[in-house]
Design a protein around this motif. Sequence first.
Motif, PDB file in Angstrom:
ATOM      1  N   THR A 108       5.937   5.210   8.302  1.00 55.50           N
ATOM      2  CA  THR A 108       6.872   4.593   7.362  1.00 55.50           C
ATOM      3  C   THR A 108       8.310   4.773   7.820  1.00 55.50           C
ATOM      4  O   THR A 108       9.194   4.016   7.417  1.00 55.50           O
ATOM      5  N   THR A 111       9.905   1.685   8.969  1.00 55.97           N
ATOM      6  CA  THR A 111      10.401   0.809   7.913  1.00 55.97           C
ATOM      7  C   THR A 111      11.745   1.308   7.382  1.00 55.97           C
ATOM      8  O   THR A 111      12.638   0.507   7.081  1.00 55.97           O
ATOM      9  N   ARG A 140       9.396  -4.623  12.214  1.00 55.59           N
ATOM     10  CA  ARG A 140       8.337  -5.191  11.384  1.00 55.59           C
ATOM     11  C   ARG A 140       7.050  -5.360  12.188  1.00 55.59           C
ATOM     12  O   ARG A 140       5.950  -5.081  11.689  1.00 55.59           O
ATOM     13  N   ASP A 143       5.516  -1.946  12.615  1.00 57.83           N
ATOM     14  CA  ASP A 143       4.908  -1.509  11.365  1.00 57.83           C
ATOM     15  C   ASP A 143       3.579  -2.228  11.129  1.00 57.83           C
ATOM     16  O   ASP A 143       2.594  -1.619  10.694  1.00 57.83           O
TER      17      ASP A 143
END
Length: 236
Positions: A108, A111, A140, A143
Amino acid sequence: MSTASESATQMRYARIAGFVYLLLIVLFMGGQFLIGHVTGSGTFAERTAHIVAGLPLYRAALVVQLLASVFTVLLAYSLYVVLKPVDEHLARLALYFRLGEAFGGLTTFVTFAALALRTEPEFAQSLGASQVKTLVDLARAADFASFNISIVFFSFGSTLFYRLFLRTSYLPRALSAFGMFASALTFVVAVTGLVMPAWGNASQVGWIPIFIAEIAIGILLMVRGARPAPATTIAG
């Protein structure tokens, strides 16, 4: 440890596992909903403006997703305690796979890095809007890849846990078998996302069976716990 004490421990952890199964669905779906709600639609600049306007809520959504990874560790350990008496080696292997899933989800931070790029003015000033967009798109993509890799680990671990449930009377055998099928199907979804990202949206229907299975199994475990039939295991 006495047999009665072991049974009580299994019962307690089975109920914990049932609760966490349901909690993870709420956390995952809630985080996705909040992110979509804050981001909205439009151009990159318009979506960034939406995020800046709802920044605390967006950060909260990211924390919710992080908590899903943290609680996955609790779920994995609870299932291990419940199913260790059936086959300790297989239960430990399933535990390791689910831990791999949890650690994959801890990316995470990528992000959060993308969020800093979008919302902190110094990055736009030093890099330029075009380069910021490129870096955010890269984050992105990273992720997305990390999520699908974690699902590969999930698929193996979840399939093994349901295989162990199939050898017990804790759950209806049909439901355990359905859980195995649904878990294996997520492997197909994840690999499709990694190999053919353009098909990612079309493959999302593959998530429906695992959501159904985990809601049903979560409710059963939370209500019934690990209540074995007279015969502890069923050959299989």
